[in-house]
Design a protein around this motif. Structure first.
Motif, PDB file in Angstrom:
ATOM      1  N   UNK A 209       5.224   1.933  39.436  1.00 35.56           N
ATOM      2  CA  UNK A 209       4.184   1.331  40.266  1.00 35.56           C
ATOM      3  C   UNK A 209       2.916   2.157  40.060  1.00 35.56           C
ATOM      4  N   UNK A 210       1.886   1.545  39.487  1.00 30.77           N
ATOM      5  CA  UNK A 210       0.666   2.299  39.179  1.00 30.77           C
ATOM      6  C   UNK A 210      -0.534   1.360  39.136  1.00 30.77           C
TER       7      UNK A 210
ATOM      8  N   UNK B 116       6.967  -0.961  51.384  1.00 25.50           N
ATOM      9  CA  UNK B 116       7.583  -2.195  50.861  1.00 25.50           C
ATOM     10  C   UNK B 116       9.095  -2.020  50.740  1.00 25.50           C
ATOM     11  N   UNK B 117       9.521  -0.862  50.236  1.00 21.71           N
ATOM     12  CA  UNK B 117      10.966  -0.615  50.091  1.00 21.71           C
ATOM     13  C   UNK B 117      11.640  -0.519  51.457  1.00 21.71           C
TER      14      UNK B 117
ATOM     15  N   UNK C 231      -4.467  -0.816  41.841  1.00 21.01           N
ATOM     16  CA  UNK C 231      -3.652  -1.966  42.254  1.00 21.01           C
ATOM     17  C   UNK C 231      -3.910  -2.306  43.720  1.00 21.01           C
ATOM     18  N   UNK C 232      -4.032  -1.267  44.539  1.00 19.27           N
ATOM     19  CA  UNK C 232      -4.403  -1.445  45.942  1.00 19.27           C
ATOM     20  C   UNK C 232      -4.730  -0.061  46.509  1.00 19.27           C
TER      21      UNK C 232
ATOM     22  N   UNK D  22      10.670  -2.109  54.091  1.00 19.43           N
ATOM     23  CA  UNK D  22      10.766  -3.498  54.575  1.00 19.43           C
ATOM     24  C   UNK D  22      11.922  -4.248  53.920  1.00 19.43           C
ATOM     25  N   UNK D  23      12.349  -3.769  52.740  1.00 20.92           N
ATOM     26  CA  UNK D  23      13.519  -4.358  52.069  1.00 20.92           C
ATOM     27  C   UNK D  23      14.806  -3.651  52.505  1.00 20.92           C
TER      28      UNK D  23
ATOM     29  N   UNK E  91       2.178   2.466  50.122  1.00 22.69           N
ATOM     30  CA  UNK E  91       2.562   1.057  50.288  1.00 22.69           C
ATOM     31  C   UNK E  91       3.839   0.697  49.539  1.00 22.69           C
ATOM     32  N   UNK E  92       4.125   1.407  48.453  1.00 15.90           N
ATOM     33  CA  UNK E  92       5.401   1.181  47.762  1.00 15.90           C
ATOM     34  C   UNK E  92       6.551   1.603  48.677  1.00 15.90           C
TER      35      UNK E  92
END
Lengths: 204, 204
Positions: B110-111, B139-140, B128-129, B142-143, B135-136
């Motif tokens: 993720x980059x 996101x994980x 990317x953001x 949230x999964x 945020x990575x």
């Protein structure tokens, strides 16, 4: 940037339970979601059958370790490197997948996991979350990735529809019939062609 | 289930820009966020310097392809397989990372990414953001993954604090001083020990 979400069984490797049925000679393990629509009921039945026959995680892993990749799968994965990143998105279980992941170079796998007692008996299964495949696509989109998703069956459809580009890979005819708007490919070479086309016609 | 988010430069591979400076002999490329606090200003300056010297993406990739992994990095990554899954979370650019990713078996990265013209000139950079690393981890989570995050510098701190377990790997003394509550490890063997401990004391 693009990310490719690829289903495991039926796309990169054979169906695990059908092969467990074949190797153990237990026909009832051939049951799929086409026979028992409720996935939870199906998994509970499978675990009961394993218990009846005294089959442990070690037995299942032995069968899985004997499975061959789909011919061309490894070439397809290696072809992706440097073109687009791949994560594997599956309704399988962590403890089943490791022997398969090793064969394809340990890609990241989003899946579920089992509860196993100290003797190796599979006592329960734990879904990571509901709509697990679709949610992986959503998570990647929230990280500003565009997603190409590849699957072969009913449990892939919401993932394929959530993705910017959804592709059915060698699905059964009923899945095609029920989802006539989703692109279908019949070989890895067609898949490479389609993925190339998507990457070339869309900027990073 | 656990997922491990690992920084790239300074943890698995050497610092890219410092090595570009070394190989090209352009001292000003040694500037880091310690010299110019504003990352955007720093990247703009770097791209100006590349332009002044007529250096293209091909030149940078050539330098990067000559970089060796940190001694022990590959062994550490291979050790993780089957224990916990790893994704690489970095503020580098897609186009810089490929030669490095190849050496560590193409883990998911993720980059950010670059804008490159037809002659190979790097004309812009695209984050990317904002807060991309943190945020990575979110996101994980949230999964429904728990996250172990490893980094070495200031730009890793929000990721380490968001994770269930944040670890500083061989950070500079000022990063340690400013974050005395975050665990620090000084070698891959210590890192393996700490990761094992986390995985053993926390169920799947």
């Amino acid at each position: 940037m693009y990310m490719l979400c690829c289903d495991l069984e039926g796309v990169l490797v054979p169906e695990v339970w059908i092969n467990v049925a074949r190797w153990t000679g237990i026909d009832e393990l051939k049951l799929t979601t086409r026979d028992i629509v409720d996935y939870n009921a199906l998994m509970k039945r499978r675990l009961e059958i394993l218990k009846q026959h005294g089959l442990t995680i070690n037995d299942i892993q032995k069968v899985i370790s004997l499975l061959e990749l789909m011919p061309g799968a490894l070439d397809f994965i290696n072809w992706l490197h440097g073109r687009v990143q791949m994560v594997v998105v599956s309704d399988t279980f962590r403890e089943f997948a490791d022997p398969l992941l090793e064969k394809i170079g340990w890609p990241v796998l989003f899946c579920h996991h089992l509860t196993i007692d100290k003797d190796g008996n599979i006592t329960d299964f734990n879904l990571r979350q509901t709509e697990a495949k679709k949610k992986v696509v959503e998570a990647l989109q929230n990280l500003n990735f565009k997603v190409i998703a590849i699957g072969d069956s009913y449990n892939d459809i919401t993932m394929l529809r959530q993705a910017e580009h959804g592709i059915l890979y060698r699905p059964p005819q009923n899945v095609i019939d029920d989802n006539q708007d989703i692109k279908v490919v019949a070989s890895y070479s067609q898949l490479k062609h389609l993925v190339s086309e998507i990457l070339e016609t869309n900027s990073l």
